[in-house]
Design an enzyme around this catalytic site. Structure first.
Site, PDB file in Angstrom:
ATOM      1  N   SER A   1     -44.473  13.663  39.373  1.00 37.41           N
ATOM      2  CA  SER A   1     -43.634  12.525  39.725  1.00 37.41           C
ATOM      3  C   SER A   1     -43.252  11.772  38.466  1.00 37.41           C
ATOM      4  O   SER A   1     -44.015  11.718  37.496  1.00 37.41           O
ATOM      5  CB  SER A   1     -44.390  11.576  40.660  1.00 37.41           C
ATOM      6  OG  SER A   1     -43.664  10.372  40.863  1.00 37.41           O
TER       7      SER A   1
ATOM      8  N   TYR B   1     -51.956   6.332  42.400  1.00 36.44           N
ATOM      9  CA  TYR B   1     -50.930   7.370  42.449  1.00 36.44           C
ATOM     10  C   TYR B   1     -50.430   7.710  41.044  1.00 36.44           C
ATOM     11  O   TYR B   1     -50.312   8.886  40.674  1.00 36.44           O
ATOM     12  CB  TYR B   1     -49.774   6.909  43.325  1.00 36.44           C
ATOM     13  CG  TYR B   1     -48.690   7.949  43.493  1.00 36.44           C
ATOM     14  CD1 TYR B   1     -48.868   9.021  44.354  1.00 36.44           C
ATOM     15  CD2 TYR B   1     -47.499   7.862  42.779  1.00 36.44           C
ATOM     16  CE1 TYR B   1     -47.876   9.984  44.506  1.00 36.44           C
ATOM     17  CE2 TYR B   1     -46.512   8.822  42.925  1.00 36.44           C
ATOM     18  CZ  TYR B   1     -46.703   9.881  43.788  1.00 36.44           C
ATOM     19  OH  TYR B   1     -45.731  10.834  43.924  1.00 36.44           O
TER      20      TYR B   1
END
Length: 283
Positions: free
Chosen positions: A139, A152
């Site tokens: 990501s 995250y």
């Protein structure tokens, strides 16, 4: 030189990007191992291509279960051309809250350890054959920490470094390691976000781009590309300026807050305060 992968293993195939990847690959005639936690969703997907799928429901951080899946798939369909470690979860995180430590641990187990666990049983057979592609869905959030999203970002930042290490290790063997860095994808995981999501993509568009990248042997892919340039530009800002910009944005919902997504392996929030995606893939 390009090739069309005919045999793929895809984790997190229950919905979102994983489902889109599986559907696109099946539409191209490929054989696909459908790996996820929602057996019903996987069986429905497998029914669209009889004889070319197998359904597996292991926890991606369970090495014994993943190894059993790999043995079964290779025994039935052969060594895959590509393994796409797509399964992932996200959730807000507050370091001051002791209960959130379990959230941090589980996010890292799935997003980082789960990728290494998924790749492990396939590396040896791919190396013996002399070719194969390992794809990790990281990501853009792994490139910079975001307030309230530390678990995250840490998991995806660690994943980017792991994939870089693995790429260097496997380069002499003829195996390709591809790092995919999406921005925001339009799935249930982003539906509860209260902050701006520039470059929001449909998972079907992202899936097509990823399969094209695999076909041409790409080692890195940013989706959408313009968001990667924006991230590079923001990285040029002094940390204090960057942090000031981010602190004005709403935080990622934490477990139990409206818009939060259930994380497999942790107690589910009440239906009134959370939404769930059995394959929570988008960033």
């Amino acid at each position: 030189m390009t090739f069309s992968p005919d045999n793929l293993v895809i984790t997190g195939a229950c919905g979102g990007l994983g489902s889109a990847l599986a559907r696109e690959a099946l539409a191209r005639g490929a054989k696909v191992a459908l790996v996820g936690l929602n057996a019903g969703a996987l069986e429905a997907l497998a029914a669209t291509a009889p004889g070319r799928c197998a359904v597996y429901t292991p926890d991606v951080s369970d090495s014994a279960a993943i190894q059993a899946m790999a043995r079964d798939w290779i025994g039935r369909f052969g060594v895959p051309d590509a393994v796409i470690a797509n399964a992932g979860v996200a959730g807000g995180y507050d370091t001051a809250d002791a209960s959130d430590l379990a959230v941090f641990r589980r996010i890292v187990e799935i997003n980082l350890l789960g990728v290494a666990t998924t790749f492990q049983p396939f590396v040896g057979p791919m190396r013996a054959r002399g070719h194969g592609t390992l794809v990790g869905i990281a990501s853009l959030a792994g490139r910079r920490g975001l307030p309230g999203n530390g678990a995250y970002c840490a998991s995806k930042g660690g994943l980017i470094r792991y994939l870089q290490s693995l790429r260097a290790e496997l380069r002499p063997s003829g195996l390709c390691v591809c790092t995919v860095n999406p921005g925001y994808l339009r799935t249930a995981l982003t539906a509860g976000n209260r902050f701006a999501m520039p470059g929001l993509m449909a998972p079907e568009d992202a899936a097509a781009a990823i399969l094209r990248a695999i076909s041409r042997g790409a080692e890195e892919l940013v989706l959408p590309r313009r968001l990667g340039w924006l991230a590079c530009a923001l990285d040029l800002l002094p940390d204090a300026w960057h942090d000031a910009l981010l602190l004005r944005q709403p935080r990622k919902p934490r477990a139990g807050e409206p818009g939060a997504t259930a994380i497999p392996g942790l107690p589910a929030a009440s239906p009134e305060t959370a939404t769930s995606d059995p394959e929570p893939r988008a960033r």
